[in-house]
Write an enzyme that holds these catalytic residues in place. Structure first.
Site, PDB file in Angstrom:
ATOM      1  N   ASP A 180       0.758  -1.432   0.250  1.00 26.94           N
ATOM      2  CA  ASP A 180       0.215   0.239  -0.205  1.00 26.94           C
ATOM      3  C   ASP A 180       0.414   1.257  -0.202  1.00 26.94           C
ATOM      4  O   ASP A 180       0.330   2.209   0.160  1.00 26.94           O
ATOM      5  CB  ASP A 180      -0.889   0.245   0.803  1.00 26.94           C
ATOM      6  CG  ASP A 180      -1.717  -1.078   1.236  1.00 26.94           C
ATOM      7  OD1 ASP A 180      -2.223  -1.936   0.093  1.00 26.94           O
ATOM      8  OD2 ASP A 180      -2.543  -1.014   2.329  1.00 26.94           O
ATOM      9  N   LYS A 183      -6.709  -5.002  -2.729  1.00 26.18           N
ATOM     10  CA  LYS A 183      -7.748  -5.985  -2.217  1.00 26.18           C
ATOM     11  C   LYS A 183      -8.833  -4.639  -1.160  1.00 26.18           C
ATOM     12  O   LYS A 183      -8.046  -3.391  -0.702  1.00 26.18           O
ATOM     13  CB  LYS A 183      -6.476  -5.722  -1.276  1.00 26.18           C
ATOM     14  CG  LYS A 183      -5.252  -4.549  -0.398  1.00 26.18           C
ATOM     15  CD  LYS A 183      -4.411  -4.725   0.406  1.00 26.18           C
ATOM     16  CE  LYS A 183      -3.614  -4.579   1.471  1.00 26.18           C
ATOM     17  NZ  LYS A 183      -4.071  -3.532   2.323  1.00 26.18           N
ATOM     18  N   VAL A 191       3.288   0.539   4.471  1.00 27.95           N
ATOM     19  CA  VAL A 191       2.782   1.483   5.013  1.00 27.95           C
ATOM     20  C   VAL A 191       1.282   0.490   5.624  1.00 27.95           C
ATOM     21  O   VAL A 191       0.648  -0.031   4.349  1.00 27.95           O
ATOM     22  CB  VAL A 191       2.475   2.319   5.026  1.00 27.95           C
ATOM     23  CG1 VAL A 191       4.070   3.087   4.754  1.00 27.95           C
ATOM     24  CG2 VAL A 191       1.723   3.480   3.296  1.00 27.95           C
ATOM     25  N   THR A 192       0.656   0.618   6.769  1.00 33.25           N
ATOM     26  CA  THR A 192       1.215   1.283   7.997  1.00 33.25           C
ATOM     27  C   THR A 192       1.413  -0.138   8.834  1.00 33.25           C
ATOM     28  O   THR A 192       1.106  -0.970   8.536  1.00 33.25           O
ATOM     29  CB  THR A 192       0.113   2.518   8.087  1.00 33.25           C
ATOM     30  OG1 THR A 192      -1.380   1.769   9.442  1.00 33.25           O
ATOM     31  CG2 THR A 192      -0.138   3.434   7.589  1.00 33.25           C
ATOM     32  N   CYS A 220      -2.182  -2.124   8.119  1.00 33.19           N
ATOM     33  CA  CYS A 220      -2.043  -3.149   7.110  1.00 33.19           C
ATOM     34  C   CYS A 220      -0.623  -4.239   6.650  1.00 33.19           C
ATOM     35  O   CYS A 220      -0.533  -5.431   6.355  1.00 33.19           O
ATOM     36  CB  CYS A 220      -2.780  -1.958   5.579  1.00 33.19           C
ATOM     37  SG  CYS A 220      -3.800  -2.370   5.290  1.00 33.19           S
ATOM     38  N   GLN A 277       8.486 -13.292  21.241  1.00 36.55           N
ATOM     39  CA  GLN A 277       8.247 -14.474  21.592  1.00 36.55           C
ATOM     40  C   GLN A 277       8.557 -15.603  20.749  1.00 36.55           C
ATOM     41  O   GLN A 277       8.075 -16.697  20.319  1.00 36.55           O
ATOM     42  CB  GLN A 277       6.669 -14.954  22.438  1.00 36.55           C
ATOM     43  CG  GLN A 277       6.020 -14.122  22.720  1.00 36.55           C
ATOM     44  CD  GLN A 277       4.213 -14.725  22.349  1.00 36.55           C
ATOM     45  OE1 GLN A 277       4.124 -15.429  23.203  1.00 36.55           O
ATOM     46  NE2 GLN A 277       3.653 -13.204  22.697  1.00 36.55           N
TER      47      GLN A 277
END
Ligand code: C5J
Length: 222
Positions: free
Chosen positions: A25, A130, A158-159, A163, A203
């Site tokens: 994007d 999209k 971005v961002t 997204c 994690q």
């Protein structure tokens, strides 16, 4: 032959033949004044810093023969693919579909929907349109990647927390390994950029890895 890329939470081995660069994007609607991002009250100049590092990685990926994929968020001119809940959300200065200085806000085919000139797609590079934040939702991205034998995504755009994060989470659940390039991403909120990256690599890399342009450029040149 896999190449090592410095990343967090630890270095990652990448098979370049099975890797694609995906640029999310990088559209005028998000990066330039008068588009969707600004209608929501954001300072769009905050995203400009991602353009040059993205361009370096894009050039290197093209030289290395990687599959390059671009995505664009936007809707059909009749808004038939735009959920009412999205159109009516918040108090923007102009809603999705309303006229603006770069054409109708977040509408396919309008100047604001274009990818910024510096990162414009070239022939042969798939462009995924999209309707949502995630690049897999209601698109043929998964099919395009599977048909090309892609298992690893180098992710820019971005961002970071919207997204980019949504797409990485979708990709991770579908079995793709995602390496997000921190300086090739951007947010209107610096703290959300940092948090978005932290969530990916926490994690043990619960959604993927975080690297930056320089180690990936090194790997692509190898
Ligand atoms: C947003 C995006 N922020 N591309 N879209 O609405 O991140």
């Amino acid at each position: 032959m896999p190449v090592g890329v410095e990343a967090e939470p630890h270095a990652v081995e990448i098979d370049l033949a099975g890797s694609a660069l995906i640029i999310i994007d990088m559209q005028r609607d998000f990066l330039e004044p008068g588009g969707f991002g600004e209608t929501l009250g954001n300072d769009v100049s905050r995203l400009a810093a991602a353009i040059a590092p993205c361009r370096s990685v894009l050039d290197a990926a093209r030289r290395a023969g990687l599959l390059v994929i671009h995505t664009r968020e936007g809707h059909r001119p009749d808004l038939s693919d735009a959920p009412k809940a999205k159109i009516e959300r918040g108090h923007p200065s102009a809603r999705i579909g309303a006229p603006g200085p770069m054409g109708r806000i977040l509408i396919r085919g309008e100047p604001g929907h274009d990818i910024v000139a510096e990162l414009a797609p070239v022939a042969g590079e798939p462009v995924i349109d999209k309707p949502g934040k995630g690049a897999f939702y209601q698109t043929d991205l998964d099919l395009v990647l599977k048909n090309r034998g892609i298992g690893t995504l180098l992710v820019c755009g971005v961002t970071t927390e919207v997204c980019v994060n949504t797409t990485v989470r979708e990709a991770n659940d579908r079995g793709y390994r995602c390496v997000v390039l921190s300086d090739c991403c951007g947010s209107y909120f610096p703290e959300f950029h940092e948090a978005g990256l932290a969530m990916i690599k926490a994690q043990g890399g619960i959604f993927g890895w975080v690297s930056s342009a320089a180690p990936v450029l090194k790997a692509l040149a190898a």
